[in-house]
Design an enzyme around this catalytic site. Structure first.
Site, PDB file in Angstrom:
ATOM      1  N   GLY A 208      -5.711   8.341  -9.404  1.00  0.00           N
ATOM      2  CA  GLY A 208      -5.896   8.924  -8.078  1.00  0.00           C
ATOM      3  C   GLY A 208      -4.982  10.091  -7.749  1.00  0.00           C
ATOM      4  N   GLY A 209      -3.669   9.860  -7.844  1.00  0.00           N
ATOM      5  CA  GLY A 209      -2.714  10.901  -7.447  1.00  0.00           C
ATOM      6  C   GLY A 209      -2.814  12.157  -8.299  1.00  0.00           C
ATOM      7  N   HIS A 236       4.633  14.668   3.737  1.00  0.00           N
ATOM      8  CA  HIS A 236       4.302  13.359   3.163  1.00  0.00           C
ATOM      9  C   HIS A 236       4.645  12.301   4.211  1.00  0.00           C
ATOM     10  CE1 HIS A 236       4.993  10.465  -0.512  1.00  0.00           C
ATOM     11  NE2 HIS A 236       3.774  10.356  -0.022  1.00  0.00           N
ATOM     12  N   CYS A 260       7.271   2.848  -0.499  1.00  0.00           N
ATOM     13  CA  CYS A 260       8.421   2.357   0.278  1.00  0.00           C
ATOM     14  C   CYS A 260       7.982   1.836   1.639  1.00  0.00           C
ATOM     15  CB  CYS A 260       9.455   3.454   0.472  1.00  0.00           C
ATOM     16  SG  CYS A 260      10.421   3.757  -1.006  1.00  0.00           S
ATOM     17  N   LYS A 262       5.169   2.953   3.671  1.00  0.00           N
ATOM     18  CA  LYS A 262       4.517   3.818   4.672  1.00  0.00           C
ATOM     19  C   LYS A 262       3.259   3.157   5.215  1.00  0.00           C
ATOM     20  CE  LYS A 262       3.856   8.088   3.284  1.00  0.00           C
ATOM     21  NZ  LYS A 262       4.337   8.087   1.897  1.00  0.00           N
ATOM     22  N   THR A 263       2.458   2.601   4.298  1.00  0.00           N
ATOM     23  CA  THR A 263       1.206   1.992   4.749  1.00  0.00           C
ATOM     24  C   THR A 263       1.504   0.804   5.666  1.00  0.00           C
ATOM     25  OG1 THR A 263       0.128   2.773   2.753  1.00  0.00           O
ATOM     26  CG2 THR A 263      -1.006   1.043   3.953  1.00  0.00           C
ATOM     27  N   ASN A 377       1.421  -0.516  -9.686  1.00  0.00           N
ATOM     28  CA  ASN A 377       0.894   0.627  -8.926  1.00  0.00           C
ATOM     29  C   ASN A 377      -0.625   0.523  -8.766  1.00  0.00           C
ATOM     30  OD1 ASN A 377       1.185   3.074  -7.510  1.00  0.00           O
ATOM     31  ND2 ASN A 377       0.598   4.260  -9.324  1.00  0.00           N
ATOM     32  N   ARG A 410      14.594   3.693   0.287  1.00  0.00           N
ATOM     33  CA  ARG A 410      14.866   2.323  -0.175  1.00  0.00           C
ATOM     34  C   ARG A 410      16.298   2.334  -0.683  1.00  0.00           C
ATOM     35  NH1 ARG A 410      11.409  -1.757  -2.508  1.00  0.00           N
ATOM     36  NH2 ARG A 410       9.616  -0.592  -1.790  1.00  0.00           N
ATOM     37  N   ASN A 507      10.306  -4.589  12.341  1.00  0.00           N
ATOM     38  CA  ASN A 507      10.612  -3.158  12.413  1.00  0.00           C
ATOM     39  C   ASN A 507      10.247  -2.595  13.785  1.00  0.00           C
ATOM     40  OD1 ASN A 507      11.522  -3.286   9.821  1.00  0.00           O
ATOM     41  ND2 ASN A 507       9.630  -2.516   8.891  1.00  0.00           N
TER      42      ASN A 507
HETATM   43  C1  OXD Z   1       0.742   7.935  -3.039  1.00  0.00           C
HETATM   44  C2  OXD Z   1       2.029   8.350  -3.613  1.00  0.00           C
HETATM   45  O1  OXD Z   1      -0.138   7.515  -3.800  1.00  0.00           O
HETATM   46  O2  OXD Z   1       2.873   8.821  -2.817  1.00  0.00           O
HETATM   47  O3  OXD Z   1       0.567   8.050  -1.827  1.00  0.00           O
HETATM   48  O4  OXD Z   1       2.244   8.229  -4.830  1.00  0.00           O
HETATM   49 MN    MN Z   2       2.181   9.091  -0.844  1.00  0.00          MN
END
Ligand code: OXD
Ligand code: MN
Length: 600
Positions: A208-209, A236, A260, A262-263, A377, A410, A507
């Site tokens: 994906g990335g 980001h 870390c 975000k989601t 991952n 982190r 949080n």
């Molecule tokens: C993502 C990344 O997939 O930051 O969002 O690696």
């Molecule tokens: Mn990302």
């Protein structure tokens, strides 16, 4: 002569686009060229073809309607930073944190790889829109790919098909992306960006990335260059809207390195007592934010994406129920574990592990197996609209006003749970100084500490020092209307290696403090590093965090921080005379405050 175009319903009269597609087809020589219209019928047909050839496995239609399972090649599971190149005309414009290649040399090399690489395959032409329709911030990209898996993921992650062609009209300012899985040969894997040509070429990876070119390649690396040139920011960052009990909305954008949390923060469910009191957190985006000054002089943010490409392991109904509900339907799971009832599993999911599963490599797995069932991952690709916490504002063409920017990393030591920067320039320094322990989202040794300024280390498309200069310039332009800047660290451990902070729903305590700080409703302690909350204002007592634990969580260890400033100096020296003096000055001022034991 280019090959015949397999028919789809697209309406398109853009001659520069047509000419470029012909040029790419002449080089890659596919059997068919197919223009994606983005319709449901189209994707249903493509997915059926991928099921037939084994690329996808359909999941249980009752438990996971519209969902598919995919495995990548074992050598193709993460972003490859050492194979990612910024091919700016001048080497000095890529800076010391990017790999650079001469654009002409890279074009020559890539031409050899692309030459005939789509023979016998279909070349898909994917028009896609990054950003809400009709938004002045939205941009059109065209990805050419020979991977139907990429088409299916891009259809979730972007607004793909006719909608993008309609937005583009006859303009030729689309971002070009060429992607080919070629032979998936890691030795010839290149993710190459040509900022001067608005072009990305990605070969030999289907991860994906590296392959969904709208995401990191366009929306961050190329967009960061466009943003610098046009006076906006491509970051980001997640974006959330926090509603307090008075009904007031405060919008926060937050940059954390990959994997870390975000989601999790983007979809946070406040604890029951906060929900009862009327607090709400809504999701606008979980990974990327484009920020531009609005008519009111404030920074406004949009999420350019249309889906989530979330890390699966560790996601559960306990840690992130909104993510679990987002990926129940219409989702593609990649490299998680597959169960025999055609459901999926990964480490950290609720309940006990299955007695057996097929792991991400396709091997039989049991809880006794020495390796994880899901790749660390492994990912879910899910439509953002399915997220129960999605904000009603998430597709507002004008975006949402950003009140606060949050940085985080982190770090098991030194960095307190939360502190606020004194002002924008100091906040820019705080972001530039970010360090974090390495995760599985990129190849390399997990756990190692690395500098990751603004979480943009792998994503800034130009010289990082110029990027900081751009941040400072944006601050000068926005003046007092710029967002307040904070830094958080959910990952502190005590000397026995136990977490000091429960994280997840708790949080919310930190978010509530930030909201009150933004609106001038709570004071803070001025320390050498910034403005730190009083323990009472976070209710640490209620969590049983008292005495030494509270001191470690919020305190400033001067010796550790002095070492931190020295490490920062070493890092900043890499940027030589391109380093903005403001950044150098902020580190010196921090050291001065630490030595003088003064507050600010
Ligand atoms: C993502 C990344 O997939 O930051 O969002 O690696
Ligand atoms: Mn990302």
């Amino acid at each position: 002569m280019s090959p015949p175009a397999a028919s789809s319903g697209v309406r398109m009269s853009n001659s520069s686009l047509r000419a470029w597609v012909h040029e790419v087809a002449a080089l890659t020589r596919p059997q068919h060229v197919y223009w994606c219209d983005g319709s449901q019928a189209e994707i249903d047909r493509l997915c059926a073809e991928m099921v037939d050839d084994g690329t996808l496995i359909p999941l249980d239609p009752v438990k996971h309607p519209g969902c598919f399972y995919a495995r990548s090649h074992v050598n193709d599971v993460a972003r490859v930073e050492d194979r990612t190149f910024i091919c700016s005309p001048e080497k000095s414009d890529a800076g010391p944190t990017n790999n650079w290649s001469d654009p002409a040399a890279m074009h020559t090399l890539l031409k050899q790889i692309l030459d005939g690489c789509m023979a016998g395959r279909t070349m898909y032409v994917l028009p896609y829109l990054m950003g809400p329709p009709k938004s002045p911030m939205a941009r059109v990209g065209i990805e050419i790919t020979d991977s139907p898996y990429v088409v299916a993921n891009m259809r979730i992650m972007t607004r793909m098909g006719q909608i993008a062609l309609d937005e583009l009209g006859d303009r030729d300012d689309f971002v070009k992306g060429i992607h080919s899985v070629a032979h998936l040969n890691p030795a010839e894997r290149y993710i190459s960006h040509f900022p001067a040509e608005n072009l990305v070429i990605s070969v030999n990876s289907n991860y994906g990335g590296n392959a969904l070119l709208g995401k990191k390649c366009f929306a961050l690396r190329l967009a960061s260059v466009l943003a610098r040139d046009e006076g906006w920011m491509a970051e980001h960052m997640l974006i959330i809207g926090i509603t307090d009990p008075t009904g007031r909305k405060t919008y926060v954008a937050a940059a954390f390195p990959s994997a870390c949390g975000k989601t999790n923060l983007a979809m946070l469910v406040p604890p029951p007592e906060d929900l009862e009191a009327g607090w709400k957190v809504e999701t606008i985006g979980d990974d990327i934010a484009w920020l531009k000054f609005g008519a009111d002089g404030r920074l406004h943010g949009v999420n350019p994406e249309h889906g989530f490409f979330g890390v699966a392991p560790g996601t559960s109904l306990a840690t992130n129920p909104n993510a679990m509900l987002s990926c129940r339907t219409n989702t593609i799971f990649t490299n998680v574990a597959l169960l025999s009832d055609h459901t999926v599993w990964w480490e950290g999911m609720d309940g006990p592990p299955p007695t057996q599963a097929f792991d991400w490599r396709g091997n039989l797995w049991t809880p006794q197996s020495p390796t994880p069932a899901a790749h660390p991952n492994s990912r879910f690709t899910a439509p953002a609209s399915q997220c129960p916490s999605i904000s009603p504002d998430w597709e507002k063409p004008e975006g949402v006003p950003i009140h606060a920017i949050l940085f985080g990393g982190r770090r098991t030591t030194t960095i307190p749970l939360v502190y606020q920067a004194f002002h924008w320039r100091h906040g820019t320094f705080v972001g530039a100084s970010m360090t974090s322990e390495k995760t599985a989202a990129a190849e390399g040794k997990v756990g190692e500490l690395r500098h990751d300024p603004m979480a943009m280390l792998p994503f800034c498309g130009y010289h990082m020092a110029d990027y900081w200069r751009h941040w400072i310039a944006m601050g000068e332009r926005g003046g007092s209307r710029m967002p307040s800047v904070f830094h958080v660290n959910w990952f502190r451990k005590d000397t026995n290696g136990r977490w000091l902070w429960p994280g997840f729903r708790q949080n919310m305590r930190v978010l509530k403090w930030m909201v009150r700080r933004v609106h001038g409703e709570v004071d803070a302690e001025k320390t050498a590093i910034g403005l730190v909350p009083h323990a009472d204002d976070l209710g640490l007592n209620e969590l049983g965090i008292t005495g030494n634990a509270a001191e470690q969580l919020l305190g400033v260890d001067r010796a550790a921080w002095m070492a931190e400033t020295e490490e920062r100096d070493r890092f900043f020296q890499r940027f030589e005379d391109r380093l903005p003096p403001e950044i150098f000055f902020e580190n010196a001022a921090l050291r001065f405050r630490l030595v003088m034991r003064r507050s600010a």
